[in-house]
Design an enzyme around this catalytic site. Structure first.
Site, PDB file in Angstrom:
ATOM      1  N   ASP A   1      19.065 -23.688  12.484  1.00 51.29           N
ATOM      2  CA  ASP A   1      18.459 -23.939  11.182  1.00 51.29           C
ATOM      3  C   ASP A   1      19.275 -23.340  10.044  1.00 51.29           C
ATOM      4  O   ASP A   1      20.051 -22.409  10.218  1.00 51.29           O
ATOM      5  CB  ASP A   1      17.037 -23.361  11.140  1.00 51.29           C
ATOM      6  CG  ASP A   1      17.001 -21.860  11.424  1.00 51.29           C
ATOM      7  OD1 ASP A   1      17.698 -21.435  12.351  1.00 51.29           O
ATOM      8  OD2 ASP A   1      16.285 -21.130  10.719  1.00 51.29           O
ATOM      9  N   GLU A   2      19.086 -23.907   8.872  1.00 48.87           N
ATOM     10  CA  GLU A   2      19.495 -23.340   7.581  1.00 48.87           C
ATOM     11  C   GLU A   2      20.975 -22.945   7.510  1.00 48.87           C
ATOM     12  O   GLU A   2      21.315 -21.841   7.077  1.00 48.87           O
ATOM     13  CB  GLU A   2      18.608 -22.133   7.238  1.00 48.87           C
ATOM     14  CG  GLU A   2      17.147 -22.511   7.044  1.00 48.87           C
ATOM     15  CD  GLU A   2      16.265 -21.336   6.646  1.00 48.87           C
ATOM     16  OE1 GLU A   2      15.259 -21.576   5.955  1.00 48.87           O
ATOM     17  OE2 GLU A   2      16.561 -20.188   7.035  1.00 48.87           O
ATOM     18  N   VAL A   3      21.847 -23.840   7.934  1.00 47.04           N
ATOM     19  CA  VAL A   3      23.277 -23.599   7.753  1.00 47.04           C
ATOM     20  C   VAL A   3      23.653 -23.981   6.327  1.00 47.04           C
ATOM     21  O   VAL A   3      23.316 -25.074   5.854  1.00 47.04           O
ATOM     22  CB  VAL A   3      24.118 -24.419   8.749  1.00 47.04           C
ATOM     23  CG1 VAL A   3      25.610 -24.172   8.530  1.00 47.04           C
ATOM     24  CG2 VAL A   3      23.724 -24.077  10.182  1.00 47.04           C
TER      25      VAL A   3
END
Length: 846
Positions: A493-495
């Site tokens: 998630d959330e790169v």
């Protein structure tokens, strides 16, 4: 916290320095470190493109203090030339802005610390937890002008708790069984005297009864006394299903299960019946779970909790028939599992302390302070992790380890860079073997939590050598503990969009990149997930990830056919309604992914219970989530959960889904909804008490929905459904207040005790609680507390709820003249309206 600006762009801090030392504080050789969830002085510190924070920082005008963003949520302030010395007993106020808003005391993490030449870093005592000033105006507790939320008064809370249901029935068992028949409360089986557990090969399941009560355990029945039969029976159709029959005339209880897990759940239902007294009525229960996947997620990376805390959590999970423990073992702020052969992961990555080089520890985050003695530090040894697995196995709980990559990986990156430096002078092959970064990557980025260096590089082979090593060691630990690893969770998630745009190693892979930074990121994430999936496949594992880890864009996932694993699980979490990504859950299920309903609006227990500055938690999705909200989640009908925006503005289904539900695809493959999961992210969890407070009693509402599909969930008329749901909630809440919370008390679980409501009733205050059965105390001076009738004379009265065992209380709330007057005005207004209506009808008739 002074105020939030009307447009929600910034909030204003005021910090007061009070020099109590014996000498003046000069502007020489000191620096104060502090924490903020949002960019401080973003207009000055953040680059124009928002990709990085300026290394020179920003000097606050008039006070000659330079503020710098160190990394993540850590900032510093240091004096510059011209700093005016702070005299002994002198005070000085400074103000500065941070982005967005702050409406809770836990928005400002504690344990600010000071460093100076020749001295060890020290926490400033006055910044320990509880140091934030009071929130007394709407400018402080509203995020922006459109924010609809105010802290609850006792009277508004009274209205929330109030029920019109005059026939509230206690639930026999939570979670509610699928079917209870042949119930006769006039026929009771008294389970006292000689009681024998009769079974063959079910020692583990029988032990849950014999550990609690002084029952015998035998392969043969007793000729006199009560016999409790446990057995495997293939006529039970569900793998985790069971039947439970109480026969007072035969003095028997019979529990059948298709599997050992089913037998255990029957035993747990019997324990629930016995917890309210040892005389139980005649009945037959036929029960099975709604979902195969009934999980609880725990983030131990941001803040660590001990093995004993996890074991107590698993006790409660088994009690309420939850069967998956998802452990978030690594993130930017910490690595929490010992890996054989990679000691730097725990020697460096498991600790947070003040450090200029991070050779010994990670820099402090989230209020962890300058040393490694707080919840910011800690890890599970190989043996401790095996102990956790063994404990879980006995309770038929599957442990799912998560190592978050390629983003959220700073702890691993810093640890492997420390390893690289250690070996680089002696053996370059060893130094580079597990390295996670491309040293020539000049990409500038900030993650969602403002880290500048938290993305593993997907274009270097050593990244996959590292992941292979970690997966292999985790699998070995599971095998040794007799708890085979089934699912490896890679995070995903959330790169940050620009994490790899200027990576030399990625350019050398000769991808035909086209489009913007987000497209490049998604293409490399696609490559990364395939590589990780291949590693897990070779180990015979299924793979799981957060939904954005598989996101190809426009709400659609990567093509599942490129993965060889039997199952790919996706946690669907991003359903902030106005953001438009709730569609992912059904899109992914329709595409073949096994979807775990993990929705932030109802199932994120790191959010506050109430919209009150005193309540712990972050609130980036809904402003609050109480047990009632989790209870009313409709996992089979996602879009029927649409209610309000983050600011509390009402939303309709058409507001979110558009004409003809174009933005809300239908679920075509319901068999791919694997189940649901509650979540505790731990940014604000600084103690064991914080841990229990945020999970309980919401976990019971999660268990109810994960195990049991209520009849009201299938009602299409929303008004009728809400009425039936509220009646069911009344039963659920009363059962908690009169039985279940007592059970948690006996386990040493310090659940949140909700503050009471209060309403004027003549000259008295009429109290109520979220869970009927809990008692309320009052005081006129907040020192001496009494029970009984609560008189009201116009002066403030303080109220608090007592825990079920009477040993703890809720936070104190004040019933005052202002709120009472508001209620009288409302009552008077209502009376005027009613009189006007009656008068109008009378005039019409005449």
């Amino acid at each position: 916290m002074v105020e939030n600006l009307d447009d929600g762009s910034r909030h204003l801090f005021k910090v007061t320095f009070n020099n109590k030392a014996l000498k003046s504080l000069t502007g020489v050789n000191w620096k104060i470190y502090f924490f903020s969830f949002f960019i401080v002085e973003s207009k000055h510190i953040l680059s124009k493109d928002g990709l990085y924070t300026k290394p020179e920082g920003y000097t606050l005008p008039n006070v000659n203090l330079k503020v710098m963003h160190e990394n993540g949520c850590l900032y510093s302030m240091t004096p510059t030339t011209g700093f005016k010395e702070l005299l002994q007993n002198g005070t000085r106020e400074i103000t500065f802005f941070a982005a967005n808003w702050a409406v809770s005391k836990t928005d400002i993490p504690p344990n600010w610390y000071i460093t100076a030449d020749g001295l060890n870093a020290r926490v400033i005592d006055s910044t320990k937890e509880g140091f934030v000033g009071e929130f007394t105006s709407s400018k402080q507790w509203k995020r922006k002008k459109e924010d609809k939320y105010d802290p609850y008064s006792p009277m508004s809370r009274y209205q929330r708790y109030k029920t019109t249901n005059t026939n509230v029935q206690m639930k026999m068992v939570i979670p509610t069984p699928k079917e209870i028949t042949n119930l006769d409360t006039s026929k009771l089986l008294n389970i006292t005297g000689k009681v024998t557990i009769v079974h063959s090969g079910l020692d583990n399941e029988a032990a849950f009864l014999t550990d609690k009560y002084n029952f015998d355990s035998s392969a043969t029945a007793s000729a006199n006394g009560v016999n409790i039969y446990l057995s495997i029976n293939s006529t039970i159709l569900s793998a985790e299903g069971y039947s439970l029959t109480v026969n007072p005339s035969a003095k028997t209880v019979t529990i059948y299960g298709m599997t050992n897990a089913g037998v255990l759940y029957g035993v747990q239902s019997l324990l629930s019946l016995l917890s309210h007294g040892l005389s139980i009525p005649q009945m037959e229960i036929r029960d099975e779970p709604r979902f195969e996947f009934r999980g609880m997620f725990i983030d131990v990376a941001r803040n660590f909790v001990s093995k004993n805390v996890l074991e107590k959590l698993m006790d409660s999970m088994a009690m309420y028939k939850l069967n998956k423990l998802h452990l978030h073992l690594a993130d930017d702020e910490g690595w929490r599992i010992e890996i054989n052969g990679l000691q730097e992961l725990t020697q460096v990555g498991s600790k947070r302390c003040h450090s200029d080089t991070e050779d010994l520890c990670l820099i402090p985050q989230l209020g962890s302070g300058p040393d490694d003695t707080t919840s910011g530090s800690g890890f599970y040894s190989i043996q401790e992790y095996k102990d956790i697995l063994s404990y879980a196995k006995k309770r038929h709980i599957e442990v799912i380890p998560e190592i978050d990559t390629p983003g959220h990986a700073r702890a691993a990156i810093i640890a492997m860079e420390a390893r690289y430096r250690k070996y680089s002078t002696s053996n370059m092959n060893d130094a580079e073997k597990y390295r996670l970064v491309d040293p020539d990557n000049e990409s500038k980025f900030l993650s969602v939590q403002y880290f500048k260096d938290n993305a593993v590089n997907p274009c270097i082979e050593s990244t996959y050598v590292f992941i292979e090593k970690v997966v292999s060691e985790l699998k070995a630990m599971h095998t040794d503990a007799g708890h085979p690893l089934n699912i490896y969770h890679f995070g995903g998630d959330e790169v940050a969009k620009t994490a790899w745009v200027n990576s030399t190693k990625c350019e050398q892979l000769n991808f035909n990149f086209s489009g913007d930074a987000a497209s490049i990121r998604n293409e490399l994430k696609n490559y990364f997930t395939q590589r990780v999936a291949n590693i897990t496949f070779t180990h015979g594992l299924n793979m799981a990830g957060w939904e954005d880890g598989f996101n190809a864009g426009d709400g659609m996932p990567f093509d599942i056919s490129m993965y060889q694993n039997q199952h790919i699980y996706s946690n669907a979490w991003d359903n902030v309604w106005e953001w438009g990504e709730a569609r992912r859950a059904y899109n992914y299920a329709n595409a073949g992914y096994k979807v775990i309903m993990s929705h932030a609006t109802h199932l994120y227990f790191d959010h506050p219970y109430e919209p009150d500055p005193e309540e712990r938690g972050l609130y980036w999705a809904p402003r609050f989530t109480d047990s009632y909200k989790s209870f009313r989640f409709l996992p089979d009908n996602l879009y029927e959960n649409i209610d309000v925006t983050r600011m509390g503005v009402p939303l309709s289904k058409s507001d979110v889904c558009g004409a003809n539900d174009k933005k809300c695809p239908a679920l075509q493959k319901p068999e791919n909804i694997a189940g649901m999961q509650g979540h505790l992210w731990s940014e604000t969890i600084l103690s064991e008490d914080n841990f229990y407070y945020m999970i309980f009693p919401r976990l019971l509402a999660l268990a109810e929905r994960a195990w049991h599909k209520a009849s009201w969930e299938s009602v299409t008329d929303k008004t009728k459904r809400t009425m039936e749901m509220n009646n069911d909630w009344d039963s659920f809440a009363s059962t908690l207040g009169t039985k279940e919370l007592n059970r948690l008390d006996s386990m040493g679980i310090n659940y949140r005790v909700p503050p009471p409501g209060g309403s004027l009733d003549g000259d008295n205050i009429k109290p109520n609680t979220a869970f009927p059965g809990l008692s309320v105390e009052y005081s006129t001076d907040s020192q001496t507390w009494k029970s009984g009738t609560i008189p009201y004379t116009g002066s403030p009265v303080y109220l608090r709820t007592k825990s079920a065992d009477g040993k703890r209380t809720s936070r104190v709330v004040q019933f005052s003249q202002i709120t009472a007057s508001a209620q009288l005005i409302q009552m008077s207004f209502t009376t005027v309206i009613l009189c006007s209506v009656f008068l109008y009808i009378f005039l019409l008739k005449n």
